[in-house]
Design a protein around this motif. Structure first.
Motif, short mmCIF file in Angstrom:
data_model
loop_
_atom_site.label_atom_id
_atom_site.label_comp_id
_atom_site.label_asym_id
_atom_site.label_seq_id
_atom_site.Cartn_x
_atom_site.Cartn_y
_atom_site.Cartn_z
N ALA A 258 0.84 -1.20 0.00
CA ALA A 258 0.00 0.00 0.00
C ALA A 258 0.87 1.25 0.00
O ALA A 258 0.58 2.21 -0.72
CB ALA A 258 -0.94 -0.01 1.20
N ALA A 259 1.93 1.23 0.78
CA ALA A 259 2.84 2.39 0.82
C ALA A 259 3.51 2.60 -0.53
O ALA A 259 3.64 3.73 -0.99
CB ALA A 259 3.88 2.19 1.92
N ARG A 260 3.90 1.52 -1.17
CA ARG A 260 4.55 1.61 -2.48
C ARG A 260 3.59 2.12 -3.56
O ARG A 260 3.95 2.97 -4.37
CB ARG A 260 5.11 0.24 -2.86
CG ARG A 260 5.97 0.22 -4.09
CD ARG A 260 6.61 -1.14 -4.38
NE ARG A 260 5.62 -2.17 -4.67
CZ ARG A 260 5.28 -3.17 -3.87
NH1 ARG A 260 5.82 -3.29 -2.68
NH2 ARG A 260 4.37 -4.06 -4.23
N LEU A 261 2.35 1.63 -3.54
CA LEU A 261 1.36 2.02 -4.55
C LEU A 261 0.67 3.34 -4.22
O LEU A 261 0.10 3.97 -5.10
CB LEU A 261 0.30 0.93 -4.70
CG LEU A 261 0.77 -0.41 -5.28
CD1 LEU A 261 -0.34 -1.45 -5.19
CD2 LEU A 261 1.25 -0.24 -6.71
N GLY A 262 0.66 3.72 -2.96
CA GLY A 262 -0.03 4.92 -2.52
C GLY A 262 -1.43 4.65 -2.02
O GLY A 262 -1.91 5.31 -1.11
N ARG A 263 -2.07 3.65 -2.61
CA ARG A 263 -3.42 3.28 -2.20
C ARG A 263 -3.68 1.86 -2.68
O ARG A 263 -3.34 1.51 -3.80
CB ARG A 263 -4.43 4.25 -2.81
CG ARG A 263 -5.85 4.01 -2.40
CD ARG A 263 -6.72 5.16 -2.79
NE ARG A 263 -7.37 4.89 -4.05
CZ ARG A 263 -8.50 5.46 -4.44
NH1 ARG A 263 -9.07 6.35 -3.67
NH2 ARG A 263 -9.03 5.18 -5.59
N LEU A 264 -4.26 1.07 -1.83
CA LEU A 264 -4.50 -0.34 -2.15
C LEU A 264 -5.92 -0.72 -1.76
O LEU A 264 -6.35 -0.47 -0.63
CB LEU A 264 -3.50 -1.20 -1.37
CG LEU A 264 -3.49 -2.69 -1.64
CD1 LEU A 264 -3.08 -2.98 -3.09
CD2 LEU A 264 -2.52 -3.39 -0.69
N ARG A 265 -6.66 -1.28 -2.69
CA ARG A 265 -8.03 -1.71 -2.43
C ARG A 265 -8.00 -3.04 -1.68
O ARG A 265 -7.28 -3.95 -2.06
CB ARG A 265 -8.79 -1.86 -3.74
CG ARG A 265 -10.24 -2.17 -3.55
CD ARG A 265 -10.96 -2.31 -4.91
NE ARG A 265 -12.37 -2.21 -4.70
CZ ARG A 265 -13.15 -1.30 -5.26
NH1 ARG A 265 -12.65 -0.42 -6.08
NH2 ARG A 265 -14.43 -1.27 -5.01
N VAL A 266 -8.80 -3.13 -0.63
CA VAL A 266 -8.93 -4.37 0.12
C VAL A 266 -10.34 -4.88 -0.11
O VAL A 266 -11.32 -4.23 0.29
CB VAL A 266 -8.66 -4.15 1.63
CG1 VAL A 266 -8.82 -5.47 2.40
CG2 VAL A 266 -7.26 -3.58 1.85
N THR A 267 -10.43 -6.02 -0.79
CA THR A 267 -11.75 -6.58 -1.11
C THR A 267 -12.18 -7.50 0.03
O THR A 267 -11.35 -8.13 0.69
CB THR A 267 -11.72 -7.36 -2.43
OG1 THR A 267 -10.79 -8.45 -2.32
CG2 THR A 267 -11.33 -6.46 -3.59
N HIS A 268 -13.47 -7.53 0.24
CA HIS A 268 -14.03 -8.33 1.33
C HIS A 268 -15.28 -9.00 0.80
O HIS A 268 -16.16 -8.34 0.25
CB HIS A 268 -14.35 -7.41 2.52
CG HIS A 268 -14.57 -8.14 3.79
ND1 HIS A 268 -15.68 -8.90 4.05
CD2 HIS A 268 -13.80 -8.22 4.91
CE1 HIS A 268 -15.60 -9.41 5.26
NE2 HIS A 268 -14.47 -9.01 5.79
N ARG A 269 -15.35 -10.30 0.97
CA ARG A 269 -16.48 -11.06 0.43
C ARG A 269 -17.80 -10.68 1.08
O ARG A 269 -18.83 -10.61 0.41
CB ARG A 269 -16.21 -12.55 0.65
CG ARG A 269 -17.00 -13.46 -0.20
CD ARG A 269 -16.57 -14.91 -0.11
NE ARG A 269 -15.31 -15.09 0.57
CZ ARG A 269 -15.08 -16.00 1.52
NH1 ARG A 269 -16.03 -16.82 1.90
NH2 ARG A 269 -13.91 -16.11 2.08
N ASP A 270 -17.79 -10.40 2.38
CA ASP A 270 -19.03 -10.19 3.12
C ASP A 270 -19.26 -8.75 3.56
O ASP A 270 -20.13 -8.49 4.39
CB ASP A 270 -19.05 -11.10 4.36
CG ASP A 270 -18.93 -12.57 3.99
OD1 ASP A 270 -19.53 -12.97 2.98
OD2 ASP A 270 -18.23 -13.31 4.71
#
Length: 155
Positions: free
Chosen positions: A24-36
């Motif tokens: 996330a730090a390298r990309l600047g922003r990281l999406r975290v997907t959650h099934r529920d």
């Protein structure tokens, strides 16, 4: 980890928090997907603060333009480029939409009310959609009578 470059699963975050945080730090922003549950973004606080400052600056520019030009001519001229569907609204409706949108953007920037701007856009887009369809527009203008039942109010 997940297959897309800018997303990980919630399980990835749970199993490898350090690796995910570094990504996330390298990309600047990281999406975290959650099934529920709804997805969320993992981002550095300083990056989010910069985004907030950018929104605040843009909002203040729009407010200053409207203050110094009560007709909001510059903004009104730009609106069709941003929202092509406003061609179905009257001149007065476009002006009302512009004022409401600038106010909502100001609220987002100054008060952290992020949903208001999208609600304004969605509401005016719905109005334009109805006005674009002659049958729907004529039906919307017809008088109504009777009780349409209880109204659901969300807290």
């Amino acid at each position: 980890m997940s297959t897309t470059a800018d997303a990980v699963t919630f399980s990835d975050l749970s199993r490898n928090p350090k690796s995910v945080a570094e990504r996330a730090a390298r990309l600047g922003r990281l999406r975290v997907t959650h099934r529920d549950a709804p997805d969320f973004y993992l981002t550095a606080a300083d990056r989010e603060e910069q985004r907030d400052e950018s929104l605040t600056t843009a909002s203040r520019i729009f407010l200053a333009l409207m203050k110094h030009d009560p007709s909001a001519r510059a903004l009104l001229l730009a609106m069709p480029d941003v929202f092509p569907w406003i061609r179905h609204l009257s001149t007065e409706e476009v002006r009302a939409f512009t004022v409401e949108l600038v106010d909502a953007l100001s609220d987002a920037a100054e008060l952290d009310l992020d949903t208001n701007a999208q609600e304004v856009i969605t509401g005016w887009r719905a109005t334009a959609r109805i006005k674009a369809d002659r049958t729907q527009h004529e039906e919307a203008l017809r008088p109504t009578s009777g009780d349409f039942g209880p109204v659901e109010v969300r807290p």
